[in-house]
Motif scaffolding. Sequence first.
Motif, PDB file in Angstrom:
ATOM      1  N   GLN A 157       0.802  -1.231   0.000  1.00  0.00           N
ATOM      2  CA  GLN A 157       0.000   0.000   0.000  1.00  0.00           C
ATOM      3  C   GLN A 157       0.831   1.276   0.000  1.00  0.00           C
ATOM      4  O   GLN A 157       0.296   2.377  -0.063  1.00  0.00           O
ATOM      5  CB  GLN A 157      -0.918   0.015   1.237  1.00  0.00           C
ATOM      6  N   ARG A 158       2.150   1.147   0.065  1.00  0.00           N
ATOM      7  CA  ARG A 158       3.016   2.314   0.259  1.00  0.00           C
ATOM      8  C   ARG A 158       2.787   3.399  -0.785  1.00  0.00           C
ATOM      9  O   ARG A 158       2.754   4.583  -0.469  1.00  0.00           O
ATOM     10  CB  ARG A 158       4.481   1.869   0.242  1.00  0.00           C
ATOM     11  N   LEU A 159       2.626   3.022  -2.040  1.00  0.00           N
ATOM     12  CA  LEU A 159       2.521   3.999  -3.120  1.00  0.00           C
ATOM     13  C   LEU A 159       1.081   4.291  -3.521  1.00  0.00           C
ATOM     14  O   LEU A 159       0.803   4.671  -4.652  1.00  0.00           O
ATOM     15  CB  LEU A 159       3.330   3.532  -4.336  1.00  0.00           C
ATOM     16  N   THR A 160       0.152   4.168  -2.581  1.00  0.00           N
ATOM     17  CA  THR A 160      -1.250   4.480  -2.875  1.00  0.00           C
ATOM     18  C   THR A 160      -1.521   5.956  -2.572  1.00  0.00           C
ATOM     19  O   THR A 160      -0.689   6.657  -2.003  1.00  0.00           O
ATOM     20  CB  THR A 160      -2.203   3.580  -2.047  1.00  0.00           C
ATOM     21  N   GLU A 165     -10.199  10.681  -0.702  1.00  0.00           N
ATOM     22  CA  GLU A 165     -11.303  11.192   0.125  1.00  0.00           C
ATOM     23  C   GLU A 165     -11.545  10.261   1.315  1.00  0.00           C
ATOM     24  O   GLU A 165     -11.703  10.696   2.437  1.00  0.00           O
ATOM     25  CB  GLU A 165     -12.569  11.324  -0.731  1.00  0.00           C
ATOM     26  N   VAL A 166     -11.535   8.947   1.032  1.00  0.00           N
ATOM     27  CA  VAL A 166     -11.711   7.941   2.089  1.00  0.00           C
ATOM     28  C   VAL A 166     -10.566   6.933   1.956  1.00  0.00           C
ATOM     29  O   VAL A 166     -10.295   6.452   0.861  1.00  0.00           O
ATOM     30  CB  VAL A 166     -13.067   7.214   1.938  1.00  0.00           C
ATOM     31  N   LEU A 167      -9.915   6.633   3.073  1.00  0.00           N
ATOM     32  CA  LEU A 167      -8.848   5.630   3.048  1.00  0.00           C
ATOM     33  C   LEU A 167      -9.462   4.236   2.993  1.00  0.00           C
ATOM     34  O   LEU A 167     -10.429   3.953   3.709  1.00  0.00           O
ATOM     35  CB  LEU A 167      -7.969   5.742   4.297  1.00  0.00           C
ATOM     36  N   SER A 168      -8.896   3.365   2.179  1.00  0.00           N
ATOM     37  CA  SER A 168      -9.388   1.990   2.105  1.00  0.00           C
ATOM     38  C   SER A 168      -8.983   1.240   3.384  1.00  0.00           C
ATOM     39  O   SER A 168      -8.088   1.671   4.110  1.00  0.00           O
ATOM     40  CB  SER A 168      -8.785   1.280   0.888  1.00  0.00           C
ATOM     41  N   GLU A 169      -9.633   0.108   3.618  1.00  0.00           N
ATOM     42  CA  GLU A 169      -9.288  -0.706   4.792  1.00  0.00           C
ATOM     43  C   GLU A 169      -7.830  -1.146   4.724  1.00  0.00           C
ATOM     44  O   GLU A 169      -7.128  -1.164   5.731  1.00  0.00           O
ATOM     45  CB  GLU A 169     -10.207  -1.932   4.893  1.00  0.00           C
ATOM     46  N   SER A 170      -7.367  -1.514   3.518  1.00  0.00           N
ATOM     47  CA  SER A 170      -5.976  -1.962   3.421  1.00  0.00           C
ATOM     48  C   SER A 170      -5.000  -0.803   3.652  1.00  0.00           C
ATOM     49  O   SER A 170      -3.941  -1.006   4.238  1.00  0.00           O
ATOM     50  CB  SER A 170      -5.708  -2.670   2.095  1.00  0.00           C
ATOM     51  N   GLN A 171      -5.354   0.413   3.241  1.00  0.00           N
ATOM     52  CA  GLN A 171      -4.504   1.575   3.544  1.00  0.00           C
ATOM     53  C   GLN A 171      -4.439   1.805   5.057  1.00  0.00           C
ATOM     54  O   GLN A 171      -3.367   2.044   5.601  1.00  0.00           O
ATOM     55  CB  GLN A 171      -5.051   2.841   2.878  1.00  0.00           C
ATOM     56  N   LYS A 172      -5.580   1.729   5.711  1.00  0.00           N
ATOM     57  CA  LYS A 172      -5.627   1.951   7.168  1.00  0.00           C
ATOM     58  C   LYS A 172      -4.758   0.926   7.897  1.00  0.00           C
ATOM     59  O   LYS A 172      -3.987   1.271   8.787  1.00  0.00           O
ATOM     60  CB  LYS A 172      -7.068   1.858   7.685  1.00  0.00           C
ATOM     61  N   LYS A 173      -4.896  -0.336   7.506  1.00  0.00           N
ATOM     62  CA  LYS A 173      -4.110  -1.395   8.177  1.00  0.00           C
ATOM     63  C   LYS A 173      -2.617  -1.222   7.919  1.00  0.00           C
ATOM     64  O   LYS A 173      -1.802  -1.422   8.808  1.00  0.00           O
ATOM     65  CB  LYS A 173      -4.571  -2.779   7.694  1.00  0.00           C
ATOM     66  N   TYR A 174      -2.266  -0.863   6.699  1.00  0.00           N
ATOM     67  CA  TYR A 174      -0.859  -0.654   6.347  1.00  0.00           C
ATOM     68  C   TYR A 174      -0.286   0.492   7.183  1.00  0.00           C
ATOM     69  O   TYR A 174       0.795   0.365   7.770  1.00  0.00           O
ATOM     70  CB  TYR A 174      -0.729  -0.331   4.856  1.00  0.00           C
ATOM     71  N   ALA A 175      -0.989   1.610   7.234  1.00  0.00           N
ATOM     72  CA  ALA A 175      -0.510   2.787   7.964  1.00  0.00           C
ATOM     73  C   ALA A 175      -0.369   2.471   9.448  1.00  0.00           C
ATOM     74  O   ALA A 175       0.628   2.835  10.082  1.00  0.00           O
ATOM     75  CB  ALA A 175      -1.466   3.962   7.753  1.00  0.00           C
ATOM     76  N   ALA A 176      -1.351   1.789  10.003  1.00  0.00           N
ATOM     77  CA  ALA A 176      -1.315   1.436  11.425  1.00  0.00           C
ATOM     78  C   ALA A 176      -0.160   0.473  11.708  1.00  0.00           C
ATOM     79  O   ALA A 176       0.556   0.624  12.703  1.00  0.00           O
ATOM     80  CB  ALA A 176      -2.642   0.808  11.850  1.00  0.00           C
TER      81      ALA A 176
END
Length: 193
Positions: A157-160, A165-176
């Motif tokens: 997900q690094r280069l997403t 407007e809304v973060l995807s579930e996979s973006q949220k999990k990656y960031a966390a």
Amino acid sequence: MTAYVNSITKTEIAQLPVEEYTGRVMVIDTEADAEKAVEYLAKHKIVGFDTETKPSFKKGQRHKVALIQLCTEEICFLFRLNHMGFPKALKEFVAGEDTMKIGLSLRDDFNAMKKRTHVEPANFVDLQNVVGSYGIEDFSLQKIYAILFGKKISKGQRLTNWEAEVLSESQKKYAALDAWACLRIYNQLNQKK
């Protein structure tokens, strides 16, 4: 002090099971929510820290930091700076001495934050300055984590688009996961002293 293997290859990492962040993730996009989140974080002695910026694929194009992640063992707060600016409470927390913030390659994060607001980060520990004293010669989060825990952190997900407007579930999990991994690494190394 426990000795760790000093290095790991990408091939070895590829064989490892994928780590997953299973704690709570809270997206913070208002100043009022930021105040509540910081109030919670301020009760902790140590938190994990990371930032995300929308990648740039054009020469000369730069984006401001979009997300600051601050994580305890149980919960990770994702502060959407591109939605709310840099809230006063968050700025005070970043510059505060009371809670230690653990990150990796912090110079880049600090420069990114300073492009958004004037802030002097305080009480931060950069894991790249710590792991060497444990015999670890790799400095990427993925490699350090694999050496300590035998699991790999997916970088899919690094280069997403972190300004979506809304973060995807996979973006949220990656960031966390990145902020939580910094906290876990620090705690693991300090247990072994």
